[in-house]
Write a protein that holds these residues in place. Structure first.
Motif, PDB file in Angstrom:
ATOM      1  N   LYS A  14       0.875  -1.237  -0.110  1.00 19.13           N
ATOM      2  CA  LYS A  14      -0.026  -0.060  -0.203  1.00 19.13           C
ATOM      3  C   LYS A  14       0.865   1.235  -0.305  1.00 19.13           C
ATOM      4  O   LYS A  14       0.555   2.118  -0.832  1.00 19.13           O
ATOM      5  CB  LYS A  14      -0.955  -0.166   1.187  1.00 19.13           C
ATOM      6  N   ILE A  15       1.936   1.274   0.752  1.00 18.23           N
ATOM      7  CA  ILE A  15       2.817   2.586   0.596  1.00 18.23           C
ATOM      8  C   ILE A  15       3.652   2.701  -0.451  1.00 18.23           C
ATOM      9  O   ILE A  15       3.511   3.515  -1.111  1.00 18.23           O
ATOM     10  CB  ILE A  15       4.024   2.344   2.013  1.00 18.23           C
ATOM     11  N   ALA A  16       3.864   1.766  -1.029  1.00 18.70           N
ATOM     12  CA  ALA A  16       4.670   1.625  -2.514  1.00 18.70           C
ATOM     13  C   ALA A  16       3.684   2.143  -3.462  1.00 18.70           C
ATOM     14  O   ALA A  16       3.972   3.092  -4.381  1.00 18.70           O
ATOM     15  CB  ALA A  16       5.079   0.204  -2.753  1.00 18.70           C
ATOM     16  N   PHE A  17       2.318   1.615  -3.661  1.00 15.18           N
ATOM     17  CA  PHE A  17       1.508   2.001  -4.434  1.00 15.18           C
ATOM     18  C   PHE A  17       0.938   3.609  -3.889  1.00 15.18           C
ATOM     19  O   PHE A  17       0.631   4.450  -5.113  1.00 15.18           O
ATOM     20  CB  PHE A  17       0.230   1.030  -4.564  1.00 15.18           C
ATOM     21  N   PHE A  18       1.092   3.754  -3.014  1.00 14.75           N
ATOM     22  CA  PHE A  18       0.607   5.411  -2.681  1.00 14.75           C
ATOM     23  C   PHE A  18       1.550   6.424  -3.121  1.00 14.75           C
ATOM     24  O   PHE A  18       1.357   7.345  -3.701  1.00 14.75           O
ATOM     25  CB  PHE A  18       0.887   5.489  -0.756  1.00 14.75           C
ATOM     26  N   PHE A  19       2.940   5.993  -2.955  1.00 16.59           N
ATOM     27  CA  PHE A  19       3.950   6.925  -3.621  1.00 16.59           C
ATOM     28  C   PHE A  19       4.003   6.604  -4.953  1.00 16.59           C
ATOM     29  O   PHE A  19       4.233   7.705  -5.925  1.00 16.59           O
ATOM     30  CB  PHE A  19       5.404   6.526  -2.802  1.00 16.59           C
ATOM     31  N   TRP A  20       3.744   5.573  -5.700  1.00 14.43           N
ATOM     32  CA  TRP A  20       3.694   5.484  -7.034  1.00 14.43           C
ATOM     33  C   TRP A  20       2.538   6.320  -7.631  1.00 14.43           C
ATOM     34  O   TRP A  20       2.763   6.713  -8.700  1.00 14.43           O
ATOM     35  CB  TRP A  20       3.576   3.984  -7.262  1.00 14.43           C
ATOM     36  N   SER A  21       1.331   6.314  -6.930  1.00 14.63           N
ATOM     37  CA  SER A  21       0.314   7.038  -7.344  1.00 14.63           C
ATOM     38  C   SER A  21       0.592   8.496  -7.268  1.00 14.63           C
ATOM     39  O   SER A  21       0.115   9.178  -8.214  1.00 14.63           O
ATOM     40  CB  SER A  21      -0.815   6.806  -6.255  1.00 14.63           C
ATOM     41  N   ILE A  22       1.278   8.877  -6.312  1.00 11.32           N
ATOM     42  CA  ILE A  22       1.664  10.443  -6.323  1.00 11.32           C
ATOM     43  C   ILE A  22       2.681  10.687  -7.487  1.00 11.32           C
ATOM     44  O   ILE A  22       2.271  11.587  -8.190  1.00 11.32           O
ATOM     45  CB  ILE A  22       2.427  10.736  -5.249  1.00 11.32           C
ATOM     46  N   CYS A  23       3.543   9.935  -7.760  1.00 10.10           N
ATOM     47  CA  CYS A  23       4.333   9.992  -8.871  1.00 10.10           C
ATOM     48  C   CYS A  23       3.491  10.161 -10.183  1.00 10.10           C
ATOM     49  O   CYS A  23       3.735  10.970 -11.037  1.00 10.10           O
ATOM     50  CB  CYS A  23       5.417   8.953  -9.063  1.00 10.10           C
TER      51      CYS A  23
END
Length: 489
Positions: A14-23
């Protein structure tokens, strides 16, 4: 579209996808915006270029149309209010709605749609059309028309102006009350329209029924069947008479306007009230009454006894002063020397008596040309000389000097609209030297008309030597005219 920030089954996913979504959002907004700007810029450039091309094309069409009208000397002048304008108000032939500026522009280069569906022409050579349906049979009819077929209105006064595409020529008749402007106009119109132009295959037409009816009255005045009117509705009323001249050599029809300026305005010194729209005149006939001069009236009193004509009471010096003041107030065009450019044909009108004919008439002119052929070899320059000498003899040298000092082009004439001193109210006309006065003014302003109308003895502009001959060599007049007048008649 925003990505799903809640993706992932585990906490670290979830943390990885969260930062990925921000990018992903940053990339979408930055690059998406840049691409949108680039595409918008491309579309803007394409749109501007296309719009510029369209407007340049419309502008070229309008420029060509204006050049076409300029070359043919086409302009518009209302016959009622005398305003000059660029374009009339045109009425749709189908629904009657007014179109204020029917010219190439953003609504079309050659044609424009009326709200009723009719196609309106925007140039002289374009054609419009409208569709009508017969309510009984259902049959559809297409009617085609040009700008010249449409009803037009003056944008200033709203009166119907049926001038069409024409080259207007405006001549004003000015002078004091009882100077003979009406009889001069009657003599010119009847001789010119019924006789003169026939010799040159020129056709004429009236722009309205009122002018046609007035010409019928003029024919009756000319024959002595009716008395010419002398009253007007108002002291500022300017009586207009207009007619078309048509010939195959004319690029467009000629529209002649004759303006009869009320003499009462000059006597009151308020002529500018009725002259506001007259800065565009192509010339003016300045009529003076010789019998308004005390000496002339006394010398001709035997012939004047029992005469039915009125005699002007205003002095010529007051008349010219009022005219000059009027032209200055309405800002009439001047040359670099400060002289008015409007040409003046000054005519000693009503030169009807036997004595006047000996002094400034055909008899005197021929005598001068025979006696001094080297000096006087032109009929109308000789007439000018005699008229100037005659006026000087009667105390009007200042009047002549005032004219020459304030007007660039002046020519003196003598004329007799009736041909003799009228003894009754109903007198037939036998005009003398009326046509040449108008011929000089009209032909000097219109080369095309001059190429068709070629009188046997044309009137030419005067040289400075001819104009000043009455001052340098008045002895010619004294020897042949003044000292040889037969006063027994």
């Amino acid at each position: 579209t925003f990505p799903d920030f809640s993706r992932g089954n585990t906490w670290y996913a979830k943390i990885a996808f969260f930062f990925w979504s921000i990018c992903q959002v940053i990339v979408q907004f930055i690059f998406g915006t840049l691409i949108t700007i680039e595409l918008s810029a491309v579309m803007l450039v394409v749109s501007v270029v296309f719009t510029d091309i369209v407007y340049i094309f419309f502008g070229l069409v309008l420029l060509i149309e204006n050049i076409y009208l300029k070359i043919k000397s086409v302009s518009f002048r209302c016959q009622k209010c005398t305003h000059s304008y660029d374009i009339p108000i045109y009425c749709c032939p189908k629904c009657g709605i007014n179109h204020i500026r029917l010219r190439p522009g953003r609504y079309g280069a050659f044609k424009r749609k009326c709200i009723c569906g009719a196609t309106m022409p925007l140039t002289v050579n374009a054609k419009g059309k409208y569709l009508t349906t017969d309510t009984l049979t259902g049959q559809k009819t297409v009617t085609k028309f040009k700008v010249t077929d449409m009803k037009s209105l003056c944008p200033y006064c709203g009166n119907e102006d049926n001038a069409g595409i024409t080259h207007p020529i405006s001549i004003a008749l000015i002078g004091g009350a009882s100077a003979g402007k009406t009889t001069f106009k009657v003599a010119f119109l009847k001789d010119f329209l019924d006789e003169e132009i026939i010799n040159y295959n020129i056709d004429f037409e009236f722009p309205g029924n009122e002018y046609e009816n007035e010409f019928k009255n003029i024919e009756n005045y000319y024959r002595g069947l009716r008395i010419p009117p002398t009253e007007r509705g108002s002291e500022y009323d300017i009586i207009t008479f207009s007619f078309f001249l048509k010939h195959k050599k004319f690029s467009v029809d000629r529209l002649i306007h004759l303006y009869d300026m009320p003499g009462e305005t000059f006597q009151r010194g308020n002529a500018q009230e009725g002259w506001q729209m007259y800065t565009f005149n192509d010339g003016a006939v300045f009529l003076i009454d010789p019998y308004s001069l005390t000496k002339v009236k006394e010398e001709n009193q035997n012939e004047l006894k029992g005469s039915s004509m009125g005699i002007s009471t205003i002095s010529m010096n007051e008349l010219i002063k009022s005219l000059i003041d009027t032209l200055r107030q309405v800002k009439t065009p001047m040359n670099k020397k400060g002289k008015f450019t409007i040409p003046i044909a000054l005519t000693i009108n009503k030169a009807d008596s036997r004595l006047l004919k000996q002094q400034i008439g055909d008899e005197a002119i021929k005598k001068m040309m025979v006696s001094y052929p080297d000096v006087f070899n032109d009929y109308y320059s000789t007439m000018d000389y005699l008229c100037r000498c005659f006026l000087c003899e009667n105390g009007c040298s200042g009047f002549i000097a005032n004219l020459d000092a304030n007007f660039e082009t002046v020519h003196f004439f003598s004329s007799s609209p009736i041909g003799s001193v009228p003894k009754g109210a109903r007198t037939p006309f036998y005009p003398i030297n009326v046509l040449p006065v108008m011929q000089w003014l009209i032909l000097r302003t219109d080369n095309q008309l001059a190429s068709v109308w070629k009188p046997s003895i044309p009137v030419q502009d005067l040289t400075d030597v001819q104009k000043n001959l009455y001052q340098t060599d008045k002895n010619y007049y004294d020897i042949q005219i003044r000292n040889n007048i037969d006063t027994t008649v």
